[in-house]
Design a protein around this motif. Structure first.
Motif, PDB file in Angstrom:
ATOM      1  N   LEU A   1      -8.316   4.855  -1.935  1.00 11.37           N
ATOM      2  CA  LEU A   1      -7.221   5.100  -3.016  1.00 11.37           C
ATOM      3  C   LEU A   1      -7.871   5.742  -4.322  1.00 11.37           C
ATOM      4  N   ARG A   2      -8.839   5.288  -4.603  1.00  7.13           N
ATOM      5  CA  ARG A   2      -9.589   5.823  -5.969  1.00  7.13           C
ATOM      6  C   ARG A   2     -10.123   7.183  -5.687  1.00  7.13           C
ATOM      7  N   ARG A   3     -10.362   7.471  -4.346  1.00 11.26           N
ATOM      8  CA  ARG A   3     -10.986   8.947  -4.290  1.00 11.26           C
ATOM      9  C   ARG A   3      -9.740   9.831  -4.218  1.00 11.26           C
ATOM     10  N   VAL A   4      -8.759   9.483  -3.784  1.00  3.53           N
ATOM     11  CA  VAL A   4      -7.392  10.396  -3.704  1.00  3.53           C
ATOM     12  C   VAL A   4      -6.990  10.456  -4.858  1.00  3.53           C
ATOM     13  N   ARG A   5      -6.974   9.606  -5.663  1.00  2.00           N
ATOM     14  CA  ARG A   5      -6.462   9.607  -7.119  1.00  2.00           C
ATOM     15  C   ARG A   5      -7.250  10.380  -7.869  1.00  2.00           C
ATOM     16  N   ALA A   6      -8.512  10.366  -7.792  1.00  2.00           N
ATOM     17  CA  ALA A   6      -9.507  11.078  -8.445  1.00  2.00           C
ATOM     18  C   ALA A   6      -9.491  12.558  -8.051  1.00  2.00           C
ATOM     19  N   THR A   7      -9.148  12.970  -6.793  1.00  2.00           N
ATOM     20  CA  THR A   7      -8.810  14.328  -6.619  1.00  2.00           C
ATOM     21  C   THR A   7      -7.551  14.924  -6.990  1.00  2.00           C
ATOM     22  N   ARG A   8      -6.483  13.965  -7.251  1.00  2.00           N
ATOM     23  CA  ARG A   8      -5.253  14.493  -7.359  1.00  2.00           C
ATOM     24  C   ARG A   8      -5.337  14.811  -8.931  1.00  2.00           C
ATOM     25  N   GLU A   9      -6.396  13.985  -9.907  1.00  2.00           N
ATOM     26  CA  GLU A   9      -6.360  14.233 -11.281  1.00  2.00           C
ATOM     27  C   GLU A   9      -7.232  15.241 -11.597  1.00  2.00           C
ATOM     28  N   CYS A  10      -8.051  15.997 -11.007  1.00  2.00           N
ATOM     29  CA  CYS A  10      -8.835  17.039 -11.183  1.00  2.00           C
ATOM     30  C   CYS A  10      -8.018  18.189 -11.308  1.00  2.00           C
ATOM     31  N   PRO A  11      -8.316  19.116 -12.447  1.00  2.83           N
ATOM     32  CA  PRO A  11      -7.543  20.401 -12.439  1.00  2.83           C
ATOM     33  C   PRO A  11      -7.917  21.361 -11.422  1.00  2.83           C
ATOM     34  N   ASP A  12      -6.959  22.266 -11.021  1.00  3.34           N
ATOM     35  CA  ASP A  12      -7.185  23.235  -9.944  1.00  3.34           C
ATOM     36  C   ASP A  12      -8.452  23.908 -10.430  1.00  3.34           C
ATOM     37  N   GLU A  13      -9.338  24.442  -9.184  1.00  2.26           N
ATOM     38  CA  GLU A  13     -10.251  25.164  -9.643  1.00  2.26           C
ATOM     39  C   GLU A  13      -9.921  26.371 -10.039  1.00  2.26           C
ATOM     40  N   PRO A  14     -10.563  27.148 -10.893  1.00  2.00           N
ATOM     41  CA  PRO A  14     -10.321  28.566 -11.282  1.00  2.00           C
ATOM     42  C   PRO A  14     -10.768  29.528 -10.146  1.00  2.00           C
ATOM     43  N   ALA A  15      -9.925  30.369 -10.056  1.00  2.00           N
ATOM     44  CA  ALA A  15      -9.965  31.473  -8.893  1.00  2.00           C
ATOM     45  C   ALA A  15     -11.183  32.165  -8.970  1.00  2.00           C
TER      46      ALA A  15
ATOM     47  N   LEU B   1       0.816  -1.068   0.278  1.00  2.00           N
ATOM     48  CA  LEU B   1      -0.013   0.130  -0.165  1.00  2.00           C
ATOM     49  C   LEU B   1       0.975   1.264  -0.096  1.00  2.00           C
ATOM     50  N   LEU B   2       1.643   1.281   0.770  1.00  2.00           N
ATOM     51  CA  LEU B   2       2.764   2.217   0.914  1.00  2.00           C
ATOM     52  C   LEU B   2       3.219   2.577  -0.353  1.00  2.00           C
ATOM     53  N   GLY B   3       3.698   1.526  -1.393  1.00  2.00           N
ATOM     54  CA  GLY B   3       4.279   1.718  -2.737  1.00  2.00           C
ATOM     55  C   GLY B   3       3.284   2.276  -3.620  1.00  2.00           C
ATOM     56  N   THR B   4       1.884   1.912  -3.386  1.00  2.00           N
ATOM     57  CA  THR B   4       1.003   2.047  -4.372  1.00  2.00           C
ATOM     58  C   THR B   4       0.582   3.685  -4.033  1.00  2.00           C
ATOM     59  N   ILE B   5       0.719   4.334  -2.875  1.00  2.00           N
ATOM     60  CA  ILE B   5       0.320   5.649  -2.475  1.00  2.00           C
ATOM     61  C   ILE B   5       1.472   6.413  -2.908  1.00  2.00           C
TER      62      ILE B   5
END
Length: 133
Positions: free
Chosen positions: A116-130, A46-50
């Motif tokens: 892990l799927r939720r974490v990866r989905a949030t990392r893949e989302c572009p930053d919110e426009p200001a 899991l550590l390696g996956t993260i």
């Protein structure tokens, strides 16, 4: 003592001493310790996956398969034990504990995968426009 047999192999037999019975009684009457943290290869995986951005969740799926196969073996042993007329209760207790641990680990792996799927989905989302001020 060493018991000689009619064959070529002898065997050792052991008898608990009075001192041993007292030590056992003392240990049985002591308050049990808290369970120790589990040491398992899955934590390193899991550590390696993260820590590896392109690592897939295949490690979790693979581990789930391993646990699933092990659970099937334990269930088969349970059925076999249930068919025996006189069984030692300790064997059933240990077997039940093993089954419950594997079932719990499978539920835990499912939760790990979802997180892990939720974490990866949030990392893949572009930053919110200001937002305009």
């Amino acid at each position: 003592r060493l018991e000689a047999s009619t064959g070529h192999l002898s065997r050792w037999t052991y008898t608990i001493t009075a001192k041993g019975r007292r030590a056992l009684a003392t240990w049985l009457n002591r308050v049990p310790r808290r369970p120790e943290f589990v040491r398992d290869e899955i934590f390193i995986r899991l550590l390696g996956t993260i820590r590896t951005p392109d690592a897939s969740l295949a490690q979790l799926v693979s581990q789930e398969r391993v646990y699933g196969a092990y659970l099937a073996e334990l269930d088969e042993r349970r059925r076999s034990l249930a068919q025996q007329p006189c069984t030692e209760p300790l064997e059933q207790f240990v077997l039940d504990a093993m089954v419950l641990q594997v079932e719990t680990r499978l539920r835990w792996l499912e939760r790990c995968g979802a997180l892990l799927r939720r974490v990866r989905a949030t990392r893949e989302c572009p930053d919110e426009p200001a937002s305009p001020s």
